[in-house]
Scaffold this active site. Structure first.
Site, PDB file in Angstrom:
ATOM      1  N   HIS A   1     -10.623   6.862   1.480  1.00 48.56           N
ATOM      2  CA  HIS A   1      -9.251   6.710   0.952  1.00 48.56           C
ATOM      3  C   HIS A   1      -9.216   5.613  -0.100  1.00 48.56           C
ATOM      4  CE1 HIS A   1      -9.544   3.550   4.003  1.00 48.56           C
ATOM      5  NE2 HIS A   1      -8.615   2.913   3.313  1.00 48.56           N
TER       6      HIS A   1
ATOM      7  N   ASP B   1       0.791  -1.247   0.000  1.00 41.82           N
ATOM      8  CA  ASP B   1       0.000   0.000   0.000  1.00 41.82           C
ATOM      9  C   ASP B   1       0.824   1.300   0.000  1.00 41.82           C
ATOM     10  OD1 ASP B   1      -1.939  -1.939   0.247  1.00 41.82           O
ATOM     11  OD2 ASP B   1      -2.867  -1.150   2.062  1.00 41.82           O
TER      12      ASP B   1
ATOM     13  N   CYS C   1      -2.117  -2.701   7.558  1.00 43.76           N
ATOM     14  CA  CYS C   1      -1.964  -3.623   6.423  1.00 43.76           C
ATOM     15  C   CYS C   1      -0.676  -4.434   6.469  1.00 43.76           C
ATOM     16  CB  CYS C   1      -2.136  -2.860   5.126  1.00 43.76           C
ATOM     17  SG  CYS C   1      -3.854  -2.294   4.960  1.00 43.76           S
TER      18      CYS C   1
ATOM     19  N   HIS D   1     -10.685   0.498  -2.704  1.00 44.77           N
ATOM     20  CA  HIS D   1     -12.057   0.492  -2.180  1.00 44.77           C
ATOM     21  C   HIS D   1     -13.083   1.039  -3.160  1.00 44.77           C
ATOM     22  CE1 HIS D   1     -10.444  -0.639   1.650  1.00 44.77           C
ATOM     23  NE2 HIS D   1      -9.863   0.521   1.899  1.00 44.77           N
TER      24      HIS D   1
ATOM     25  N   ASP E   1      -4.555  -0.888  -1.841  1.00 46.57           N
ATOM     26  CA  ASP E   1      -5.849  -0.770  -1.178  1.00 46.57           C
ATOM     27  C   ASP E   1      -6.792  -0.202  -2.249  1.00 46.57           C
ATOM     28  OD1 ASP E   1      -6.811  -1.289   1.485  1.00 46.57           O
ATOM     29  OD2 ASP E   1      -6.987   0.862   1.869  1.00 46.57           O
TER      30      ASP E   1
ATOM     31  N   LYS F   1      -6.984  -5.104  -3.067  1.00 45.96           N
ATOM     32  CA  LYS F   1      -7.733  -5.660  -1.930  1.00 45.96           C
ATOM     33  C   LYS F   1      -8.669  -4.617  -1.358  1.00 45.96           C
ATOM     34  CE  LYS F   1      -3.990  -4.381   1.134  1.00 45.96           C
ATOM     35  NZ  LYS F   1      -4.729  -3.344   1.881  1.00 45.96           N
TER      36      LYS F   1
ATOM     37  N   HIS G   1     -17.358   2.784   0.647  1.00 46.85           N
ATOM     38  CA  HIS G   1     -16.927   1.522   1.279  1.00 46.85           C
ATOM     39  C   HIS G   1     -17.289   1.505   2.764  1.00 46.85           C
ATOM     40  CE1 HIS G   1     -13.949  -1.508   2.763  1.00 46.85           C
ATOM     41  NE2 HIS G   1     -14.327  -2.097   1.642  1.00 46.85           N
TER      42      HIS G   1
HETATM   43  C1  VGL Z   1      -4.657   0.752   5.656  1.00 48.33           C
HETATM   44  C2  VGL Z   1      -6.217   1.677   7.033  1.00 48.33           C
HETATM   45  C3  VGL Z   1      -7.175   1.531   6.066  1.00 48.33           C
HETATM   46  C4  VGL Z   1      -3.233   0.338   5.465  1.00 48.33           C
HETATM   47  C5  VGL Z   1      -5.594   0.593   4.682  1.00 48.33           C
HETATM   48  O1  VGL Z   1      -2.762   0.283   4.313  1.00 48.33           O
HETATM   49  O2  VGL Z   1      -2.572   0.056   6.485  1.00 48.33           O
HETATM   50  N1  VGL Z   1      -4.971   1.287   6.840  1.00 48.33           N
HETATM   51  N2  VGL Z   1      -6.866   0.990   4.893  1.00 48.33           N
HETATM   52 ZN    ZN Z   2      -8.301   0.869   3.365  1.00 47.01          ZN
END
Ligand code: VGL
Ligand code: ZN
Length: 239
Positions: free
Chosen positions: A115, A42, A185, A82, A80, A140, A86
């Site tokens: 996000h 990510d 993550c 979404h 990430d 994901k 979401h």
């Molecule tokens: C993440 C919060 C929400 C991450 C992703 O990449 O750690 N944290 N979505």
């Molecule tokens: Zn996320």
């Protein structure tokens, strides 16, 4: 009677013996081989300065990741990814603010600012990543009602992303995890990688955390308990 020299000599030996070997000799560098993969988690604009869920010092992981990636023939990145609206977004739960939690059918969910919405600039990987050999990008969190911190399993604990099957079919045994965010993550990916039977290293200085209400310390404790090895980028042999 011992003379002064003998006492000092004896003390010296004792003091040396009480030092851990790691304090006397640098550990041998870890050399990634063909059965090793680097998982870059990510490293997306939303998690970088100016992003909607910016991780403190998040940009500092990029040069470290670019450097260690040179030692890996196998690199997988995650994104990430979404849907708009979401379930993990605070904005879709009336009266809720980012970083509060709610109970969902699959368990507790931290709520986030919007996000990494599919197709937006915020969801793009950092343009400063320089890893041309990366062979797979796993997206994901694309099911509207289920989050997925882990690159292996969605937050329902059963829907797979296909990553374990991919790595197994490529005969990968060891994974090195880097990226954002350490306590979400990265940690969930490392824990699921252990459950899937991989040897797992998290490269601490190639990660940064969010640290919401003690989540960073808890993540490191959970990872240690699960047998995840905590290393620094300098522990990896340069290519
Ligand atoms: C993440 C919060 C929400 C991450 C992703 O990449 O750690 N944290 N979505
Ligand atoms: Zn996320």
């Amino acid at each position: 009677m011992l003379n002064r020299r003998q006492i000092l000599a004896a003390l010296g030996t004792t003091a040396l013996a009480s030092l851990a070997p790691s304090m006397l000799f640098a550990a041998a560098p870890i050399k990634p081989d063909d059965s090793s993969a680097l998982l870059v988690i990510d490293v997306q604009n939303c998690f970088l300065p100016g992003g909607s869920l910016a991780v403190k010092e998040g940009e500092q992981v990029v040069p470290v990741i670019n450097r260690i990636a040179k030692a890996f023939s196998n690199v997988v990145m995650t994104q990430d990814w979404h849907t708009p609206g979401h379930v993990s977004f605070a904005s879709v739960h009336s009266g809720k603010k980012p970083f509060e939690t709610i109970d969902l059918p699959y368990g507790k969910q931290v709520l986030w600012p919007d996000h990494c919405v599919q197709g937006t600039d915020g969801a793009s990987l950092s343009k400063d990543l320089s890893i041309p050999q990366a062979e797979l990008i796993i997206r994901k969190g694309f099911h509207k009602d289920v989050d997925s911190y882990s690159a292996f399993l969605e937050a329902d604990g059963k829907t797979t992303t296909g990553l374990a099957a991919y790595l197994n079919s490529r005969k990968i045994k060891r994974v090195f995890v880097a990226g954002l965010a350490t306590d979400f993550c990265v940690a969930w990916t490392a824990l699921d990688a252990r459950k899937a039977g991989f040897e797992v290293y998290v490269v601490e200085d190639a990660c940064r955390g969010i640290d919401n209400q003690g989540s960073l310390a808890k993540a490191w404790a959970d990872m240690a308990k699960a047998g995840v090895k905590r290393i620094q980028s300098a522990d990896i042999a340069s290519a």
